[in-house]
Design an enzyme around this catalytic site. Structure first.
Site, PDB file in Angstrom:
ATOM      1  N   CYS A 142      72.093  48.521   8.064  1.00 57.32           N
ATOM      2  CA  CYS A 142      72.133  48.869   9.490  1.00 57.32           C
ATOM      3  C   CYS A 142      71.041  49.889   9.844  1.00 57.32           C
ATOM      4  O   CYS A 142      71.072  51.032   9.389  1.00 57.32           O
ATOM      5  CB  CYS A 142      73.523  49.417   9.829  1.00 57.32           C
ATOM      6  SG  CYS A 142      73.634  50.281  11.387  1.00 57.32           S
ATOM      7  N   CYS A 200      72.262  53.020  11.743  1.00 60.21           N
ATOM      8  CA  CYS A 200      72.986  53.878  10.787  1.00 60.21           C
ATOM      9  C   CYS A 200      72.009  54.779  10.042  1.00 60.21           C
ATOM     10  O   CYS A 200      72.243  55.979   9.860  1.00 60.21           O
ATOM     11  CB  CYS A 200      73.767  53.035   9.782  1.00 60.21           C
ATOM     12  SG  CYS A 200      74.972  51.889  10.477  1.00 60.21           S
TER      13      CYS A 200
END
Length: 366
Positions: A51, A54
């Site tokens: 991600c 993230c």
């Protein structure tokens, strides 16, 4: 010498740890137990290894002191990978299907609130702060705003709520965000200079500037040395990001400009000492010929490509595609060739940008 150096290194490490969010390497149940013992809530960063947002939160937001100070005061913080170990079960229990998802949990494991997606440091802290505030519910904040309440707290919460709603409406995102920007700038324009320098109003500079021409941006750059010491570094960081964003908008063709406005941009870079390392020199050379002869610009792009940083290269490729979108086929082919020549040296992320730029330039009848 070693006796002196070792404590100094330890002190530096301690300072660094204090200045960032402390994500503890403990299990979910241990986090719950620790929160009970410390009279805190549990903050769970539900992420994955692939991600992008993230990773940006981990590298750019959570290490910031303002974020760390706030999060460590209120939470026992843990990270869990939604695709590994106990993270799989936790993600399923709390129905997490987007990353990153940030869960705020009570010590009985019930969910108090959640945030989805990456944010800037200022917006992140504002959102979490609002969720902890009994007076921060969206309905209550909207009601206060509709009744004319323009206090700093209400404006900060209201703008944050409206920004979140804009992000969740992709179809009308730009339109809604312009409304948010305008209402924050209207609020700012009604403040005294002393209020504009107050750290309470830092949210205006951190998250609601569209360009260097906005009134808060002009005030910030003209009064950079008047901000209190606690805000000074953050203001300098915001100015740096603001002008990098302006450079990107110009290089990518996202913002029209004239030679006169470009000269103003160059003058501001000099006054603010943002180009002391020459980092803007090559992009400025490109911008100086951007609106001139097409062949000259294409040749300049070829000559300077490898002298630009990755962000500048990305913007330049997007600018080539946009600038020559309606050009004749020979010109579009020449612009595309500049990008194709660089493909062997590009990383995966850059190749994605290059692919779309080449596709736009080589599409027949475009």
């Amino acid at each position: 010498m070693k006796k002196i150096l070792f404590p100094a290194i330890c002190l530096m490490m301690t300072i660094c740890l204090q200045a960032q969010t402390n994500f503890r390497e403990i299990s979910f149940d241990q986090a719950i137990a620790a929160a009970k013992a410390e009279n805190k809530l549990v903050f769970v960063d539900v992420m994955t290894s692939w991600c992008g947002p993230c990773k940006r939160m981990a590298s750019d937001v959570f290490p910031q002191k303002m974020v760390g100070d706030f999060m460590n005061q209120h939470f026992v913080n843990i990270k869990i990978d939604a695709e590994k170990g106990e993270g799989i079960g936790i993600a399923k229990t709390y129905k997490v299907d987007a990353y990153p998802t940030f869960l705020i949990l009570k010590t009985d494991k019930s969910e108090m609130a959640r945030l989805i997606g990456g944010r800037s440091a200022e917006t992140f802290v504002t959102e979490v702060e609002r969720m902890l505030d009994p007076m921060g519910s969206p309905d209550l904040v909207k009601d206060l705003y509709s009744k004319g309440d323009r206090t700093t707290k209400v404006m900060k919460y209201y703008a944050s709520i409206m920004m979140d709603e804009a992000k969740n409406d992709r179809r009308h995102y730009e339109e809604k965000m312009n409304v948010v920007y305008d209402l924050v700038i209207d609020y700012f324009n009604g403040l005294t200079d002393a209020q504009r320098l107050d750290p309470e109003n830092m949210f205006v500079y951190a998250d609601y500037l569209r360009s260097t021409e906005d009134s808060p941006a002009k005030f910030m750059t003209k009064n950079v040395n008047k901000f209190p010491a606690e805000s000074k570094q953050q203001i300098l960081d915001i100015i740096k990001r603001l002008y990098e964003g302006e450079e990107y908008a110009l290089l990518s063709g996202g913002k029209d400009f004239t030679l006169e406005s470009l000269n103003i941009f160059k003058k501001e870079l000099k006054q603010l000492k943002l180009n002391s390392d020459g980092g803007y020199d090559n992009s400025l050379k490109l911008l100086e010929v951007f609106n001139g002869d097409s062949n000259n610009y294409i040749q300049m792009c070829r000559q300077l490509f490898n002298k630009l940083n990755k962000t500048q290269q990305t913007a330049m490729m997007q600018g080539l595609a946009k600038k020559f979108a309606t050009a004749d086929e020979a010109t579009k082919k020449a612009a595309s060739r500049v990008i194709r020549e660089q493909l062997p040296d590009m990383d995966y992320e850059m190749i994605g940008t290059a692919f779309y730029a080449i596709m736009d330039l080589e599409r027949k009848g475009h």
